[in-house]
Write an enzyme that holds these catalytic residues in place. Sequence first.
Site, mmCIF file in Angstrom:
data_model
loop_
_atom_site.group_PDB
_atom_site.id
_atom_site.type_symbol
_atom_site.label_atom_id
_atom_site.label_comp_id
_atom_site.label_asym_id
_atom_site.label_seq_id
_atom_site.Cartn_x
_atom_site.Cartn_y
_atom_site.Cartn_z
ATOM 1 N N GLU B 53 3.416 -5.302 15.282
ATOM 2 C CA GLU B 53 2.450 -5.089 14.194
ATOM 3 C C GLU B 53 2.588 -6.123 13.080
ATOM 4 O O GLU B 53 1.623 -6.416 12.371
ATOM 5 C CB GLU B 53 2.582 -3.674 13.624
ATOM 6 N N PHE B 115 5.805 14.248 14.063
ATOM 7 C CA PHE B 115 6.149 13.077 14.869
ATOM 8 C C PHE B 115 5.384 11.847 14.370
ATOM 9 O O PHE B 115 4.173 11.892 14.184
ATOM 10 C CB PHE B 115 5.822 13.345 16.343
ATOM 11 N N GLN B 116 6.104 10.762 14.151
ATOM 12 C CA GLN B 116 5.543 9.505 13.653
ATOM 13 C C GLN B 116 4.794 9.653 12.337
ATOM 14 O O GLN B 116 3.839 8.940 12.065
ATOM 15 C CB GLN B 116 4.662 8.834 14.721
ATOM 16 N N LYS B 165 -5.488 11.715 11.886
ATOM 17 C CA LYS B 165 -6.043 11.747 13.245
ATOM 18 C C LYS B 165 -7.187 12.743 13.393
ATOM 19 O O LYS B 165 -8.181 12.470 14.076
ATOM 20 C CB LYS B 165 -4.922 12.099 14.230
ATOM 21 N N MET B 489 17.335 -24.390 5.451
ATOM 22 C CA MET B 489 17.210 -24.284 4.003
ATOM 23 C C MET B 489 18.431 -23.595 3.395
ATOM 24 O O MET B 489 18.911 -23.973 2.327
ATOM 25 C CB MET B 489 15.924 -23.538 3.636
HETATM 26 C C1 LIG Z 1 12.350 -12.815 6.667
HETATM 27 C C2 LIG Z 1 13.222 -13.775 5.930
HETATM 28 N N1 LIG Z 1 14.571 -13.655 6.002
HETATM 29 C C3 LIG Z 1 15.375 -14.530 5.349
HETATM 30 C C4 LIG Z 1 14.833 -15.536 4.590
HETATM 31 C C5 LIG Z 1 15.743 -16.512 3.848
HETATM 32 N N2 LIG Z 1 15.548 -17.869 4.365
HETATM 33 C C6 LIG Z 1 14.737 -18.766 3.768
HETATM 34 S S1 LIG Z 1 14.613 -20.205 4.611
HETATM 35 C C7 LIG Z 1 15.682 -19.661 5.804
HETATM 36 C C8 LIG Z 1 16.045 -20.523 6.963
HETATM 37 C C9 LIG Z 1 14.891 -20.823 7.837
HETATM 38 O O1 LIG Z 1 15.391 -21.394 9.021
HETATM 39 P P1 LIG Z 1 14.454 -22.187 10.028
HETATM 40 O O2 LIG Z 1 13.297 -21.340 10.398
HETATM 41 O O3 LIG Z 1 15.291 -22.699 11.136
HETATM 42 O O4 LIG Z 1 13.897 -23.358 9.116
HETATM 43 P P2 LIG Z 1 14.633 -24.672 8.544
HETATM 44 O O5 LIG Z 1 15.010 -24.373 7.125
HETATM 45 O O6 LIG Z 1 15.824 -24.934 9.405
HETATM 46 O O7 LIG Z 1 13.609 -25.733 8.639
HETATM 47 C C10 LIG Z 1 16.117 -18.363 5.510
HETATM 48 C C11 LIG Z 1 17.087 -17.612 6.313
HETATM 49 C C12 LIG Z 1 13.425 -15.592 4.504
HETATM 50 N N3 LIG Z 1 12.803 -16.501 3.752
HETATM 51 N N4 LIG Z 1 12.647 -14.729 5.205
#
Ligand SMILES: Cc1ncc(C[n+]2csc(CCOP(=O)(O)OP(=O)(O)O)c2C)c(N)n1
Lengths: 162, 588
Positions: B53, B115-116, B165, B489
């Site tokens: 979803e 439920f749900q 529902k 990042m």
């Molecule tokens: C759902 C979610 N969880 C954690 C984060 C924190 N976060 C921001 S950037 C990042 C790393 C992203 O990794 P990747 O997709 O490999 O991209 P890269 O920075 O390596 O280009 C994280 C964990 C986030 N923004 N969103």
Amino acid sequence: MSADRFHTIVTTVENKPGVLARVAGLFSRRGFNIESLAVAPTDDDKFSRITFTVDVESAPLEQVVKQLNKLINVVEIRELAPSDAVSRELMLITVSADAGHRKELMEIIEDWRAFVLADNSDQIMLSFSARTARLDEFEECLRPFGIAEIQRTGRVALPSLD
Amino acid sequence: MSDNQQISGGEALVKSLEHEGVDVIFGYPGGAILPVYDPIIDSSIRHILVRHEQGAGHMAEGYAHATGEPGVAMVTSGPGATNIVTPLADAFLDSVPMVCITGQVPYAAIGTDAFQECDTTGITMAVTKHNFLVTEAQDIPRIIHEAFHIATTGRPGPVLVDIPKDIVDPTNARSAMNWYTATDADMELPGYHPVAEGDRELIRQAAEMIRDAERPVLYVGGGILKARAADALRELAEMVQIPVVTTLMARGAFPDSHELNLGMPGMHGNYSAVTSMQKSDLLISLGARFDDRVTGKLDGFAPDAKIIHVDIDPAELDKVRRANVGIQGDCRLVIEGIITAMRELGGTEVQADRSVWRSTVSGWQEKFPLTYEQSAPGEKLKPQYVIEQLRDGNPSDTIVASGVGQHQMYTSQWWEFDHPYTWINSGGLGTMGFSIPAAIGAKAGMPDRRVWAVDGDGCFQMTAQELVTASVENIPIKVALLNNSYLGMVRQWQEMFYEERYSEVYLQERVPDYIKWAEAMGCAAIRVEAPEEVSPAIEKANEINDRPVVVEFVTDARENVFPMVPSGATNSELVVDPTQQHLLEGEQ
Ligand SMILES: Cc1ncc(C[n+]2csc(CCOP(=O)(O)OP(=O)(O)O)c2C)c(N)n1
Ligand SMILES: [Mg+2]
């Protein structure tokens, strides 16, 4: 605590389920402190009135009002600064009233023009309505007698007549 | 269908969606929403069956970003509803028009822990512009009309409609209703009155401030795109010859190739965009909200600037930075008003002399362009190089959807956005996993346009399963997977601010095998490791249009995004690329 810190906001809201939760949720997630809150029907059953007092030192009043305005179910908002409003709050209070202190207590009740709602040999239940600050003072006056129970409504307000 | 005909609430819901002009629903069925899935079979609306979803929600967002029309998602109660909370929050922060229909347990069962069952309106109250719990079948056409109205007017946003529902189930007497085509006259929204027209006196004051400013900057946010004001913005910028910065949400709102465009401001903004705002005496903020990623430490943000702030949402005015002139209104109408007011004031002849400012700004542009060092032979690919090749290997109207992380910043920085609605990303919430479903939604809405998702390896692993949706539904998007084996990042922050102590950021390079995974999902897959393979791989990917394509670029994990304003620092403390650092002397 300066009296001007607390402003009254009077909102007219649609009388629908969940509206109070929307308002309360907005206040908590935006970090606005509600000092008091009163909810009541209006003369039109489609709408209710939520009156609250906010601490303007916790958040700029302008933001509070603008964010409230974004709630779809909020129809009208009136801000009432302390100087432009007549406000009242109601208190119900049960105090100990044993024979030894009864006379003194009755004098205070008369002085403050509180109403006696119930009385048995041990306790007296009073109703008192005034400005919030007066309620605080009255409560302090009664404290030495022993307060058994107390309930306050939160303030409601109307604009002053000039 | 003629009015007053008796139908069930479920049929009425589908009819109402058709009446609102919906052509695609992204959804996933389940018990509580089952009765609505039956009339879907006979509807003209295309239903796209997602694999999670969250995917439905981001697809609806991508669709809305690309087309300007509200995206529609439909899911069941309980876990279906909770799975779509993230996209709702994402759409809320980025003001994306979206309508989400959720099934609910029968009205009489609400509150019994059925439920749900979950309190969907309670859970989503804080992440929607508004939500409804429908209690009577008869209200369905009106409430659906209200939902679309709220989602698309004023400051756009997500609206959720929760439907028990029993009122859609034709076997239940409570579902019987008399059909009517809901119109604006049926709406019951006494507390909703968005204002589009700006105040004329304030507009005149703004025009005077613009006339007199010596170091002005147009600070342009996503509101320009929502207001479809890109043409008006260009007319204003060219008329007054004021440089433009486009925030992460506004990339494409003003052409990157235009000589007045300084690029993106903020934490990873271009030096000249960040610094011109810092040094300016007038910021003309149009549909932007002084986000902390743009302002840096607020106390030190643009200390000498007066502020003109235009926003459709009055709560944005004075929220973060007090405006000298704050105008509530639709950006397009207000910009047109400012242009007229400028003419009435005597046109551009009477403007302050800005020749010094112009040459200062172009000096910064020359001295501090975006830059990176090309990889030495044998080194892994530089992510910036991959983005440059993608940019050069695709037409300028290509739609690009990105995930969240370093790859997002590289894409925003190195792609050249010359058209509005070609850049789709998660700015406010920063939702990893956004790109693939958002790209699918965009392609579903714009089937004739080329759509690339630029994704990180971390993000890919969050929502890649939607590539199954794309294969099966024949939505041939292309994915550039920048695989640096890291949560890049986060790694960058640990390198810069945690003494290179890397904690839980390594993802593995070969596990999963992205090629096998992509192929298993019905995609074509290409792995690229050498610079000379990059451009041919992009060309090959662009030739495949009968299924989605995943191109895995194995990139250098050591690369960091520059410039960067360290978090908590002011924008004057911008850190530029290491090769430019020595040039900063005398500038700050
Ligand atoms: C759902 C979610 N969880 C954690 C984060 C924190 N976060 C921001 S950037 C990042 C790393 C992203 O990794 P990747 O997709 O490999 O991209 P890269 O920075 O390596 O280009 C994280 C964990 C986030 N923004 N969103
Ligand atoms: Mg990565």
